[in-house]
Each structure stands twice: as C-alpha cells, then as structure tokens.
Design a protein around this motif. Structure first.
Motif, mmCIF file in Angstrom:
data_model
loop_
_atom_site.group_PDB
_atom_site.id
_atom_site.type_symbol
_atom_site.label_atom_id
_atom_site.label_comp_id
_atom_site.label_asym_id
_atom_site.label_seq_id
_atom_site.Cartn_x
_atom_site.Cartn_y
_atom_site.Cartn_z
ATOM 1 N N THR A 37 -12.464 -25.897 -27.285
ATOM 2 C CA THR A 37 -13.524 -25.939 -28.287
ATOM 3 C C THR A 37 -14.408 -27.384 -27.980
ATOM 4 O OG1 THR A 37 -14.019 -25.778 -30.599
ATOM 5 C CG2 THR A 37 -12.074 -26.961 -29.829
ATOM 6 N N GLU A 38 -15.493 -27.193 -28.682
ATOM 7 C CA GLU A 38 -16.206 -28.634 -28.397
ATOM 8 C C GLU A 38 -16.541 -29.339 -29.754
ATOM 9 O OE1 GLU A 38 -19.902 -26.796 -26.873
ATOM 10 O OE2 GLU A 38 -18.941 -26.565 -24.808
ATOM 11 N N ARG A 39 -16.113 -28.822 -30.996
ATOM 12 C CA ARG A 39 -16.517 -29.392 -31.972
ATOM 13 C C ARG A 39 -15.142 -29.362 -32.837
ATOM 14 N NH1 ARG A 39 -22.251 -28.539 -34.805
ATOM 15 N NH2 ARG A 39 -23.597 -28.720 -32.930
ATOM 16 N N ALA A 40 -14.845 -30.696 -33.642
ATOM 17 C CA ALA A 40 -13.970 -30.582 -34.612
ATOM 18 C C ALA A 40 -14.877 -30.910 -36.136
ATOM 19 C CB ALA A 40 -13.057 -31.741 -34.583
ATOM 20 N N VAL A 41 -14.236 -30.213 -37.227
ATOM 21 C CA VAL A 41 -14.901 -30.447 -38.474
ATOM 22 C C VAL A 41 -13.820 -30.963 -39.271
ATOM 23 C CG1 VAL A 41 -16.000 -29.527 -40.296
ATOM 24 C CG2 VAL A 41 -16.668 -29.111 -38.296
ATOM 25 N N ILE A 42 -13.950 -32.179 -40.219
ATOM 26 C CA ILE A 42 -13.338 -32.664 -41.101
ATOM 27 C C ILE A 42 -13.789 -32.759 -42.365
ATOM 28 C CG2 ILE A 42 -11.816 -34.048 -39.483
ATOM 29 C CD1 ILE A 42 -13.485 -36.560 -40.521
ATOM 30 N N SER A 43 -13.073 -32.977 -43.472
ATOM 31 C CA SER A 43 -13.917 -32.928 -44.991
ATOM 32 C C SER A 43 -12.445 -33.486 -45.729
ATOM 33 C CB SER A 43 -14.228 -31.602 -45.587
ATOM 34 O OG SER A 43 -13.250 -30.755 -45.877
ATOM 35 N N PHE A 44 -12.846 -34.032 -46.776
ATOM 36 C CA PHE A 44 -11.667 -34.456 -47.585
ATOM 37 C C PHE A 44 -11.550 -33.666 -48.909
ATOM 38 C CE2 PHE A 44 -13.562 -38.388 -45.884
ATOM 39 C CZ PHE A 44 -12.497 -38.794 -45.039
ATOM 40 N N ALA A 45 -10.266 -33.585 -49.265
ATOM 41 C CA ALA A 45 -9.880 -32.629 -50.459
ATOM 42 C C ALA A 45 -10.715 -32.785 -51.834
ATOM 43 C CB ALA A 45 -8.342 -32.551 -50.714
ATOM 44 N N ASP A 46 -11.122 -31.923 -52.431
ATOM 45 C CA ASP A 46 -11.968 -32.150 -53.461
ATOM 46 C C ASP A 46 -10.774 -31.603 -54.744
ATOM 47 O OD1 ASP A 46 -14.799 -32.633 -52.726
ATOM 48 O OD2 ASP A 46 -14.654 -30.784 -52.019
#
Length: 313
Positions: free
Chosen positions: A148-157
């Motif tokens: 893969t070329e991309r990683a996506v992160i987010s923080f829990a809501d």
C-alpha cells in the motif's frame, strides 16, 4: 456520482452477495437514515458511477467478484481497516494476521495504490496505551510495506452511544487523546517516522487538531484528486455538506444502513446497538433492492428496469 460503500456498515464483509446482485440489476433503493419514508433509487449503471469507495475490515467475500466489477467498467478503491486491537474491543474482526494476508491478496489483484490502510480510530486506554499503539502501528506498517502507499489515522470520537458501549468492557479506562495536544503531537511524530520508514504517506481523517506540522496531511477518504489520479478522470468535487466540518470528503451517495455491521467494535459510531444490528441482519434479503427489508408496498416505479435516479416521496 461517487458511491460510498459504506461509512455506515461493512458491505464487503457482510453484504457482498447483495451488492453484486444490485450491480447486476443496475440500481438499488435506499432510505434516508433520518426519514424512513424517504426512499431514493440510485443508479448503479457503469456510465452513472464515477467511482466506488469500499470501506471494510474484511473484503474476503467480495474478492470473487472483483474481476466482474472490473470487466463491467467500474472504478473503485478500498479503505481497509486493520488495527490489531484486543478482543475486548474488537470481538469479531479478523485476526490481524489473516487480515494482512487478505490485504496483500487484494493489493496484488487491483494494485497497491487502490488499497488504503486505515489505522483508526485510535483509542487511548489502559488496554491500548501510547507504547502499544506504537508497537501495533510499527508491526502492521512493516507487514504492509510494498502493499500500500497510504495510511490513514483518526482519533476516537466519544458520542454518548459510543461511550455506553465502551463502558460495557470490563475494567476499561479510556481517555480522549485530543484533549492532550502534546501527546497527540508526539504520537503523530512517531507514526510519521514509522510510516516513512516503510514507504507510506500518512493522512488524517476528519480531525480538527492540526497535525500537518508533524507530517500528517489532511486527508479525504472520498478524494476527487485521488480518483482523478487513479482513473484518469477530471472530477471537480465539492465538500460533502452532510459530513462533519472537519471532514474533507467530496459528495457521494452512501448506500449503507446504520446498525447493520456485525463486527461488534465497541467504539463504533455507525453500529451502536448490537441487538438492533442482529435484528437488521435477519431482515436482510440479498435479492432485495434494499439492504434491509424488502420492496413490498413500494411504488412500482422504483422497481422499473430503466434509468431512473431521483427521489419519489
């Protein structure tokens, strides 16, 4: 038109047969999640669909249909979540080793640029302290290098219904990391370094906190620039007004239904009632134009095998 399949549920994992049946029929029916009686018919004809964005933790059941989708002329990419969280939080998701194998199979089939790794949402707790997130992200990034070329992160809501589910986990102590900006910045710095080491660009998803100074780019999960680059299109999308202010995604039609995913993730905003999710799943008919329920007593114009894409209500 871009199809989101789906923020609301894992269609590849649980509803692949229904999805491919709707592709073959050329349309599906959806209900407004906030107005049950408002029904829309959505064309799935290849000439009407610019791209499909799949969101999943397990695309195994969709894999046999990838060639058919490609041959019919559909353009698509995947948002594939792998976190490796403990079973107390992710009771029914794939074993991470199995998920990695499937990720690699999918990337080999459609191209690594069309499979995006999601490490999200990042939940801070006594089960997942800072060092554990670093360990998990590092291990997964190492395994996914070259796939893969991309990683996506987010923080829990922490919505009220989400917290209700988290509180059912024995001895769980959790916190909102976004309230500690220094810790957020330190985590971002560490994750960027790991991602870079393994050839990955890293993006955030719907985050108000500014992480760009640490190398985390503001991302769009439904991204017209990515779609144009992948498929040679010239879409000029505008921000989807139905999404959160921090979300940069362009307009799409989501074909999922809330409370229909069976993974059982305790922090999920889209499935916050597991009992209702199981009831909805029992109402699912893979031959129905609706994801949940049947088309009894529906205006017959909705079911005509012609191009007809508008609301009738």
């Amino acid at each position: 038109m871009i199809i989101s399949a789906s923020r609301r549920t894992d269609i590849p994992a649980f509803y692949s047969e229904w999805f491919i049946n709707r592709i073959r029929a050329g349309f599906l029916l959806t209900r407004n999640p906030f107005n049950y009686n408002q029904i829309s018919r959505v064309s799935l004809l290849p000439e009407d669909v610019d791209a499909i964005v799949f969101w999943t933790r397990n695309p195994t059941k969709l894999l046999p249909h990838i060639d058919e989708l490609t041959q019919l002329g559909y353009r698509f990419y995947f948002q594939f979540t792998i976190t490796g969280y403990p079973r107390a939080l992710d009771p029914k998701t794939l074993n991470p080793h199995k998920a990695l194998d499937i990720f690699k199979q999918l990337a080999a089939k459609i191209g690594k640029d069309k499979v995006i790794w999601r490490y999200d949402p990042i939940l801070f707790s006594n089960l997942l302290p800072f060092k554990e997130h670093i360990r998990l992200f590092s291990k997964l990034a190492r395994e996914l290098e070259g796939h893969t070329e991309r990683a996506v992160i987010s923080f829990a809501d922490f919505y009220q219904k989400t917290e209700k589910n988290l509180k059912t986990v024995d001895s769980l102590i959790y916190s909102d990391i976004t309230q500690n900006q220094d810790l957020c910045m330190l985590l971002a710095e560490k994750l960027v370094a790991i991602a870079y080491q393994h050839g990955l660009s890293i993006f955030s998803c719907a985050e108000n906190i500014e992480l760009a100074q640490k190398g985390v780019q503001h991302g769009k999960c439904i991204d017209e620039a990515l779609i144009n680059s992948l498929f040679g299109l010239q879409l000029a999308g505008s921000k989807d007004p139905g999404q959160r202010e921090a979300c940069g995604c362009v307009k799409s039609i989501d074909i999922g239904v809330y409370n229909t995913c069976l993974h059982g993730c305790k922090y999920c905003y889209a499935t916050f009632n597991s009992t209702q999710a199981n009831k909805n799943f029992k109402k699912h008919d893979p031959d129905s134009p609706f994801l949940v329920g049947n088309a009894d007593n529906i205006d017959p114009r909705f079911l005509e095998p012609t191009i007809f894409q508008q609301n009738l209500f």
